[in-house]
Enzyme design. Structure first.
Site, PDB file in Angstrom:
ATOM      1  N   GLY A  11       1.058  -1.180  -0.035  1.00 50.72           N
ATOM      2  CA  GLY A  11       0.065   0.186  -0.008  1.00 50.72           C
ATOM      3  C   GLY A  11       0.769   1.265   0.254  1.00 50.72           C
ATOM      4  O   GLY A  11       1.759   1.385   0.855  1.00 50.72           O
ATOM      5  N   ARG A  72       1.281  -5.190  -5.101  1.00 49.64           N
ATOM      6  CA  ARG A  72       1.283  -6.155  -4.300  1.00 49.64           C
ATOM      7  C   ARG A  72       1.382  -7.663  -5.304  1.00 49.64           C
ATOM      8  O   ARG A  72       0.479  -7.999  -6.162  1.00 49.64           O
ATOM      9  CB  ARG A  72      -0.099  -6.720  -3.510  1.00 49.64           C
ATOM     10  CG  ARG A  72      -0.176  -5.440  -2.650  1.00 49.64           C
ATOM     11  CD  ARG A  72      -1.243  -5.478  -1.526  1.00 49.64           C
ATOM     12  NE  ARG A  72      -2.058  -4.439  -0.977  1.00 49.64           N
ATOM     13  CZ  ARG A  72      -1.372  -3.962   0.321  1.00 49.64           C
ATOM     14  NH1 ARG A  72      -0.352  -4.269   0.773  1.00 49.64           N
ATOM     15  NH2 ARG A  72      -2.233  -2.749   0.525  1.00 49.64           N
ATOM     16  N   ASP A 103       4.973  -4.601   6.205  1.00 46.53           N
ATOM     17  CA  ASP A 103       5.326  -6.005   6.499  1.00 46.53           C
ATOM     18  C   ASP A 103       5.472  -7.231   5.383  1.00 46.53           C
ATOM     19  O   ASP A 103       6.307  -7.827   5.196  1.00 46.53           O
ATOM     20  CB  ASP A 103       4.302  -6.549   7.713  1.00 46.53           C
ATOM     21  CG  ASP A 103       2.931  -6.431   7.259  1.00 46.53           C
ATOM     22  OD1 ASP A 103       2.574  -5.998   6.134  1.00 46.53           O
ATOM     23  OD2 ASP A 103       2.093  -7.001   8.069  1.00 46.53           O
ATOM     24  N   THR A 126       4.149   2.807   5.297  1.00 48.91           N
ATOM     25  CA  THR A 126       2.788   2.281   5.259  1.00 48.91           C
ATOM     26  C   THR A 126       2.045   3.207   6.399  1.00 48.91           C
ATOM     27  O   THR A 126       2.648   3.819   7.325  1.00 48.91           O
ATOM     28  CB  THR A 126       2.857   1.074   6.012  1.00 48.91           C
ATOM     29  OG1 THR A 126       1.604   0.697   6.366  1.00 48.91           O
ATOM     30  CG2 THR A 126       3.723   0.418   7.266  1.00 48.91           C
ATOM     31  N   ASP A 128      -0.188   2.299   8.321  1.00 46.83           N
ATOM     32  CA  ASP A 128      -0.527   1.525   9.479  1.00 46.83           C
ATOM     33  C   ASP A 128       0.138   1.770  10.624  1.00 46.83           C
ATOM     34  O   ASP A 128      -0.502   1.431  11.829  1.00 46.83           O
ATOM     35  CB  ASP A 128      -0.709   0.054   8.932  1.00 46.83           C
ATOM     36  CG  ASP A 128      -1.684  -0.300   7.976  1.00 46.83           C
ATOM     37  OD1 ASP A 128      -2.421   0.736   7.639  1.00 46.83           O
ATOM     38  OD2 ASP A 128      -1.686  -1.460   7.481  1.00 46.83           O
ATOM     39  N   ASP A 130       2.198  -0.382  11.958  1.00 51.38           N
ATOM     40  CA  ASP A 130       2.032  -1.423  12.509  1.00 51.38           C
ATOM     41  C   ASP A 130       3.570  -1.964  12.542  1.00 51.38           C
ATOM     42  O   ASP A 130       3.596  -3.565  12.625  1.00 51.38           O
ATOM     43  CB  ASP A 130       0.996  -2.455  12.177  1.00 51.38           C
ATOM     44  CG  ASP A 130       1.035  -2.663  10.631  1.00 51.38           C
ATOM     45  OD1 ASP A 130       2.039  -2.157  10.078  1.00 51.38           O
ATOM     46  OD2 ASP A 130       0.417  -3.320  10.094  1.00 51.38           O
ATOM     47  N   ARG A 172      -5.884  -1.868   8.767  1.00 50.06           N
ATOM     48  CA  ARG A 172      -5.639  -3.461   8.573  1.00 50.06           C
ATOM     49  C   ARG A 172      -5.919  -4.174  10.049  1.00 50.06           C
ATOM     50  O   ARG A 172      -7.358  -4.186  10.602  1.00 50.06           O
ATOM     51  CB  ARG A 172      -4.695  -4.176   8.071  1.00 50.06           C
ATOM     52  CG  ARG A 172      -4.824  -5.583   7.265  1.00 50.06           C
ATOM     53  CD  ARG A 172      -3.949  -5.907   6.180  1.00 50.06           C
ATOM     54  NE  ARG A 172      -2.807  -5.127   6.006  1.00 50.06           N
ATOM     55  CZ  ARG A 172      -2.053  -5.028   4.980  1.00 50.06           C
ATOM     56  NH1 ARG A 172      -2.583  -5.436   3.970  1.00 50.06           N
ATOM     57  NH2 ARG A 172      -0.807  -4.431   4.980  1.00 50.06           N
TER      58      ARG A 172
HETATM   59  O1  F6P Z   1      -1.394  -1.192   4.538  1.00 46.03           O
HETATM   60  C1  F6P Z   1      -1.944  -0.340   4.395  1.00 46.03           C
HETATM   61  C2  F6P Z   1      -3.486  -0.342   3.885  1.00 46.03           C
HETATM   62  O2  F6P Z   1      -4.100   0.902   3.563  1.00 46.03           O
HETATM   63  C3  F6P Z   1      -4.473  -1.071   4.981  1.00 46.03           C
HETATM   64  O3  F6P Z   1      -4.554  -0.172   6.139  1.00 46.03           O
HETATM   65  C4  F6P Z   1      -5.632  -1.386   4.386  1.00 46.03           C
HETATM   66  O4  F6P Z   1      -6.340  -2.607   5.061  1.00 46.03           O
HETATM   67  C5  F6P Z   1      -5.065  -1.955   3.147  1.00 46.03           C
HETATM   68  O5  F6P Z   1      -3.936  -1.530   2.858  1.00 46.03           O
HETATM   69  C6  F6P Z   1      -5.864  -1.903   2.093  1.00 46.03           C
HETATM   70  O6  F6P Z   1      -5.247  -2.478   0.714  1.00 46.03           O
HETATM   71  P1  F6P Z   1      -5.603  -2.151  -0.648  1.00 46.03           P
HETATM   72  O7  F6P Z   1      -5.283  -0.776  -1.110  1.00 46.03           O
HETATM   73  O8  F6P Z   1      -4.892  -3.255  -1.453  1.00 46.03           O
HETATM   74  O9  F6P Z   1      -7.314  -2.359  -0.669  1.00 46.03           O
END
Ligand code: F6P
Length: 323
Positions: A11, A72, A103, A126, A128, A130, A172
């Site tokens: 992300g 990803r 991560d 990120t 997050d 985390d 997340r």
């Molecule tokens: O890891 C960053 C994040 O924004 C999380 O907070 C969220 O759950 C996820 O990515 C969403 O991913 P995507 O953009 O692939 O839907």
């Protein structure tokens, strides 16, 4: 080490561009050639590799997103995919990497380094926050401020209409975004995956407030809460408190964009420099981070397996201050 590659993966987060800029300019300053790998591991496998000069990163420090794009990659999770990626790096003579991501990015980097021996240093990028091994990740401060700005606006309309709003924030499996949003946004309740908050306790808190003539409420829900998402939680609460008027707002990807805050630009610049310095010092499979204002390098394996615990004091603060 003569040539290094830099990429962003997973992300995106505000400040990634500032980090890319710092990596490129530090590397050039130390006499290295720098290559940008676009679309993370997916682009690495396809050989999407371009030479970056100092002016390639001009005028990007203030921009959200990532000029290198992000993705990803499922292919990189296979040994075959990683072999193809390594062959592409060899073709370009790249002998070190800077990985900017979260991560998932570091899980991939850790295996890649073990299998092919290529040194990789990571910068935590990120929203997050985390990741173990740094107090803050690049993009977190911006995301929290973006969310808070939206929450302030929702509070205005919640108040005008005597409503209870369930506002879902990203993160997340983590409540790191939810907690400062709840404290800073003056929320009555926060629901995060790290602690159990039953629907019944949410109902009790709202009812107590209502009985004390409170007419509008904000409940911040982290997307990974054990009771479900904001829509599911709101529906259950509405059923148990039919006289209240509940609404749901999912802030979603708005939290991932926008110009990085000063704090994120500073952090990204510091960590970008630290990544290149780390590679030149002979480090590998480590993430650069800042803990208590000190630069630290933490093995990838720790950043992905150890949990960064939310200070329980912050959770108590929401309860005390919303009374
Ligand atoms: O890891 C960053 C994040 O924004 C999380 O907070 C969220 O759950 C996820 O990515 C969403 O991913 P995507 O953009 O692939 O839907």
């Amino acid at each position: 080490m003569k040539k290094i590659g830099v990429f962003t993966s997973g992300g995106d987060s505000p400040g990634m561009n500032a980090c890319i800029r710092a990596v490129v300019r530090t590397a050039i300053n130390k006499g290295l050639e720098v290559y940008g790998i676009t679309r993370g591991y997916r682009g690495m496998i396809k050989g999407e590799i371009i030479r970056l000069e100092s002016n390639s990163v001009s005028n990007i420090i203030q921009k959200g997103g990532t000029i290198l794009r992000s993705a990803r990659s499922k292919e990189f999770a296979t040994k075959e995919g990683r072999r193809e990626a390594f062959e592409q790096l060899q073709k370009h003579g790249i002998d070190g990497l800077v990985a900017i991501g979260g991560d998932g990015t570091f899980t991939g980097a850790n295996i890649f380094c073990e299998e092919f021996g290529i040194p990789i240093i990571g910068a935590p990028g990120t929203i997050d926050n985390d990741l173990y091994g740094t107090d803050y990740t690049i993009g977190y401060d911006t995301a929290v401020n973006t969310a808070l700005d939206a929450i302030d606006k929702i509070r205005d309309t919640a108040d005008s209409h005597d409503r209870v709003f369930f506002i879902e924030v990203m993160g997340r499996d983590s409540g790191y975004i939810a907690i400062p949003c709840a404290i800073g946004g003056g929320a009555e309740i926060v629901m995060i995956p790290e602690t159990e908050t039953s629907i019944q306790s949410v109902v009790d808190t709202l009812r107590t407030g209502w009985d004390r003539s409170k007419t509008s409420f904000i409940v911040i829900v982290a997307e990974g809460d054990e009771e479900g998402n904001a829509t599911e939680i709101a529906a259950q609460v509405q059923k148990m408190l039919p006289y209240m008027d509940a609404r749901v707002t999912i802030l979603g990807h708005v939290q991932r964009g926008g110009a990085p805050t000063a704090a994120d630009r500073l952090l990204a610049s510091q960590l970008g420099i630290a990544c290149v310095d780390g590679l030149l010092e002979g480090r590998k499979s480590e993430m650069a981070g800042i803990i208590n204002s000190q630069l630290v390098y933490t093995p990838f394996i720790d950043t992905i397996t150890k949990q960064k615990v939310i200070n329980p004091h912050y959770i108590k603060m929401v309860n005390i201050l919303s009374a």
